[in-house]
Design a protein around this motif. Sequence first.
Motif, PDB file in Angstrom:
ATOM      1  N   ARG A  29      -6.274  20.493  -1.699  1.00 21.56           N
ATOM      2  CA  ARG A  29      -6.132  19.488  -0.649  1.00 21.56           C
ATOM      3  C   ARG A  29      -6.647  18.155  -1.171  1.00 21.56           C
ATOM      4  N   GLY A  30      -6.041  17.074  -0.698  1.00 19.57           N
ATOM      5  CA  GLY A  30      -6.511  15.779  -1.155  1.00 19.57           C
ATOM      6  C   GLY A  30      -5.644  14.642  -0.680  1.00 19.57           C
ATOM      7  N   PHE A  31      -5.849  13.499  -1.295  1.00 23.51           N
ATOM      8  CA  PHE A  31      -5.063  12.309  -0.959  1.00 23.51           C
ATOM      9  C   PHE A  31      -4.958  11.428  -2.185  1.00 23.51           C
ATOM     10  N   ASP A  32      -4.006  10.502  -2.155  1.00 25.26           N
ATOM     11  CA  ASP A  32      -3.943   9.446  -3.158  1.00 25.26           C
ATOM     12  C   ASP A  32      -3.597   8.138  -2.468  1.00 25.26           C
ATOM     13  N   LEU A  33      -4.116   7.055  -3.022  1.00 23.47           N
ATOM     14  CA  LEU A  33      -3.988   5.733  -2.421  1.00 23.47           C
ATOM     15  C   LEU A  33      -3.738   4.725  -3.532  1.00 23.47           C
ATOM     16  N   GLN A  34      -2.732   3.876  -3.331  1.00 23.30           N
ATOM     17  CA  GLN A  34      -2.425   2.793  -4.271  1.00 23.30           C
ATOM     18  C   GLN A  34      -2.276   1.499  -3.476  1.00 23.30           C
ATOM     19  N   VAL A  35      -3.059   0.513  -3.841  1.00 27.21           N
ATOM     20  CA  VAL A  35      -3.092  -0.752  -3.106  1.00 27.21           C
ATOM     21  C   VAL A  35      -2.930  -1.914  -4.081  1.00 27.21           C
TER      22      VAL A  35
ATOM     23  N   VAL B 214       0.853  -1.185   0.000  1.00 26.70           N
ATOM     24  CA  VAL B 214       0.000   0.000   0.000  1.00 26.70           C
ATOM     25  C   VAL B 214       0.891   1.238   0.000  1.00 26.70           C
ATOM     26  N   GLN B 215       0.475   2.245  -0.747  1.00 26.55           N
ATOM     27  CA  GLN B 215       1.088   3.564  -0.721  1.00 26.55           C
ATOM     28  C   GLN B 215      -0.033   4.578  -0.549  1.00 26.55           C
ATOM     29  N   ALA B 216       0.130   5.503   0.379  1.00 23.39           N
ATOM     30  CA  ALA B 216      -0.917   6.501   0.620  1.00 23.39           C
ATOM     31  C   ALA B 216      -0.274   7.813   1.045  1.00 23.39           C
TER      32      ALA B 216
ATOM     33  N   GLN C 275      -5.534  -4.717  -7.809  1.00 23.84           N
ATOM     34  CA  GLN C 275      -4.882  -3.420  -7.645  1.00 23.84           C
ATOM     35  C   GLN C 275      -5.928  -2.316  -7.700  1.00 23.84           C
ATOM     36  N   ALA C 276      -5.681  -1.264  -6.946  1.00 17.73           N
ATOM     37  CA  ALA C 276      -6.567  -0.093  -6.970  1.00 17.73           C
ATOM     38  C   ALA C 276      -5.737   1.158  -6.768  1.00 17.73           C
ATOM     39  N   GLU C 277      -6.087   2.201  -7.533  1.00 21.87           N
ATOM     40  CA  GLU C 277      -5.470   3.516  -7.373  1.00 21.87           C
ATOM     41  C   GLU C 277      -6.596   4.533  -7.259  1.00 21.87           C
ATOM     42  N   ILE C 278      -6.605   5.295  -6.173  1.00 22.18           N
ATOM     43  CA  ILE C 278      -7.678   6.254  -5.920  1.00 22.18           C
ATOM     44  C   ILE C 278      -7.057   7.595  -5.549  1.00 22.18           C
ATOM     45  N   GLY C 279      -7.593   8.652  -6.115  1.00 26.47           N
ATOM     46  CA  GLY C 279      -7.119   9.995  -5.802  1.00 26.47           C
ATOM     47  C   GLY C 279      -8.272  10.954  -5.606  1.00 26.47           C
ATOM     48  N   TYR C 280      -8.093  11.917  -4.704  1.00 29.47           N
ATOM     49  CA  TYR C 280      -9.102  12.954  -4.482  1.00 29.47           C
ATOM     50  C   TYR C 280      -8.401  14.305  -4.454  1.00 29.47           C
ATOM     51  N   VAL C 281      -8.955  15.270  -5.194  1.00 26.81           N
ATOM     52  CA  VAL C 281      -8.402  16.619  -5.277  1.00 26.81           C
ATOM     53  C   VAL C 281      -9.524  17.625  -5.044  1.00 26.81           C
ATOM     54  N   ASP C 282      -9.335  18.504  -4.089  1.00 26.88           N
ATOM     55  CA  ASP C 282     -10.255  19.624  -3.867  1.00 26.88           C
ATOM     56  C   ASP C 282      -9.444  20.904  -4.030  1.00 26.88           C
ATOM     57  N   ALA C 283      -9.518  21.496  -5.226  1.00 28.12           N
ATOM     58  CA  ALA C 283      -8.716  22.680  -5.545  1.00 28.12           C
ATOM     59  C   ALA C 283      -9.651  23.843  -5.833  1.00 28.12           C
ATOM     60  N   LYS C 284      -9.453  24.951  -5.132  1.00 28.70           N
ATOM     61  CA  LYS C 284     -10.339  26.103  -5.324  1.00 28.70           C
ATOM     62  C   LYS C 284      -9.562  27.402  -5.118  1.00 28.70           C
TER      63      LYS C 284
END
Length: 770
Positions: A603-609, A568-570, A620-629
Amino acid sequence: MTRRSANHFAAGTALAALMMADVAMAQAAGADAAAGAADAADSGEIIVTATRKSESINKVPLSVSALSREALDSRGIRNFSDVIRQTPGVSFEKSNTTTNIAIRGVNSSVGAATTGIYIDDVPIQIRQLGYGGGNAYPVVFDLDRVEVLRGPQGTLFGAGSEGGTVRFITQQPSLDVVKVYGRAEGSATQHGAANGEGGISFTAPIIEGKLGIAASGYYRRDGGYVDRISSFTNKVVQKNANSTDSYVGRIALTWQPVDNVKITPAVYYQNIKAADSGESWEAFSNYDKHVFVNANQLAETSKDRFTLASLNVSVGLGAVDVIAVGSYFDRKQAFVQDYTNFDQTLFTGVNALPFFPDQQGPSDFLVAQKNWTGELRLQSNNASSPLTWVLGGFYSHAQQTSLQVVTDPYLPVYLFGAPSPVAGFSVYDQNAVSTDEQAALFGQVTYKFTDKLSVLAGLRYSHTVFTIRSIAQGFVVGPLVDDRGRQSENPITPKFGINYQATPDTLVYASASRGFRVGGYNPQVGVFCGPELASIGYPNGRPTNFKSDSVWSYELGVKSKFGGLGSVQASVYQIDWNNIQQAVALNSCGFQFTNNLGKARSRGFDLQVEVRPTNRLTLQAEIGYVDAKFLDTVKGGPTAAAPFVSKGDAVLGAPWTASFHAQYDFDVFREKGGYVRSDFDYRSKQSKLPPYLNPANGAIDTALTLPPAVAFWSARIGVKPGNFDISLFVNNILDKSTWTRRERASNPFEFFRRETLRPRTFGVTASYRM
């Protein structure tokens, strides 16, 4: 006239002293480090060079996505769009003329690049001068891997890596082993034409232990699926018009005259030709029935050719490696856009198809790059030392030519009542030649206090100079405009980090880093622009210079392996972006300029499993979230009627990105000689208004909509007899016609155009690897 506008190195002495002390360490330590990297490679781990040295991706204290050559093959990745679709926290928009990439919400359609694009150690990204064009991206064939480094890389990679860096790592010559790779593919696109490719590469010793070669050649044809019709007869002028041909060739030699010296010259050539744009017109298409049509009066052809020549010299001096890299990048991108409707509706205000069957208003673009770069690095190579470091210098000289010529022989006819077309009637003609020069010193040090705890500090000092000359003339310009200017800065980009190796398989890290991109000069605009400039708050004319913008990024991350069960990478992050370079379009006169307008926060996060429940199943899964304003409301001046940006406006880009992959290996021919896999990629809809859609900013085109969610599902089943891999695949299983880019020109009367996913495609791939 665009249709789419949109003091010094104080730590150097200390670092040098540390370097000289470390040289005294045992020469054998270098061999230990190399052996460690080899062991990691043999264990199946991906080895990356994101920190300018080879190490396991699980030991790198920053957020990295890396696709190995095996992953590129198994996922059927053929181009950069495929790479980005499977990378969390990254968005990419592409047409046949422009590209725009956003990493963690940091992107821009003007000025210098916010994302660094590298082939090996050579940067090739482009500056957007406002006349079209975009980055060149290597076709994906026979690459060793692709690395996507999220967050600013201002210390080791410098300007242009404000949001992150993408690196295409090529296959290197071998001095002792023969390797051969070949791939052929054929496929059929529903509602469109056939596709095919063929390529071969090899690496082999010429003189064992002394001289090796790597060479490859590749061709791909992507058939079209958009028909071009006549708006007068509704008959097809060109069936499946938007076909693309890609040609790639590369050759590299490695000479090792003595054991500790390697010299590698290489030449990389790529040429991509598109017969027409992939855009379709909503007024003539039926997306539910997969009918894709454009009614352009002329084909929007494009050609994008580049040659990259490079020389890499590495010298091992025991505990120190010396690496010198020089390169020359020569690129020419030429393309045509159909301005027939744009010109007509802009000047007449009538939303209509062309008045005359033979009417044509082509806009011819040319974007050329001639870049020289050189870098010299000294870096430690001592696995037993608590101190590791890299110290270097960098220089680049990048010349860019950007021109646009709009001609419309019929404009005098429908505007002034001329009895016949006027051949070569110039609507707009602009030619700009710019030069970006950059010199930099950089260094980064990591010190291990214990076997588990280490700290990192880095610094880069740069001197940048931007110069430009721009000449504009034509009907919408008025009197000839000939202007030149200069802008210079001395930015400093530090980085700090702390790393904790909790267990041999678990790394926790925190970092703070700064990134920047260079500023520029706004050439003079035409005299007809005066009223609009005054109306948006610039009564004294456009601002001449714009400064660099910069980010501070704060990241907390963890990387861990679970024995043979997975990894896992986060990471979580906050990016503060200041003095953002943004385009200000002057639609009435065809010009635009760039200014520093406001600040934003992402602000956000990324996750790789990766999970392996059994020795046959990999998930495998890769998930990212970005909140840019945007954080401020910004006006051009006190007389402006509306702001350019309002507080709370979203930075354009999908908030959620996700990719899911599954592969099951079964027995056929031999143990685990067969496999079946599926890949699903998702980009969410943006729910918050960007500046250009916010009515508070004067947005009046209510028909424009936010980008929809995009889903792409593919599957593949294959067998591996011996060194062969033969598979059947289907892409876009759901046959979605979702648009990935939808717009009309700055002219509010023009028709909507959209880029869509390629329709469902069935095919077979055969490859051989030895």
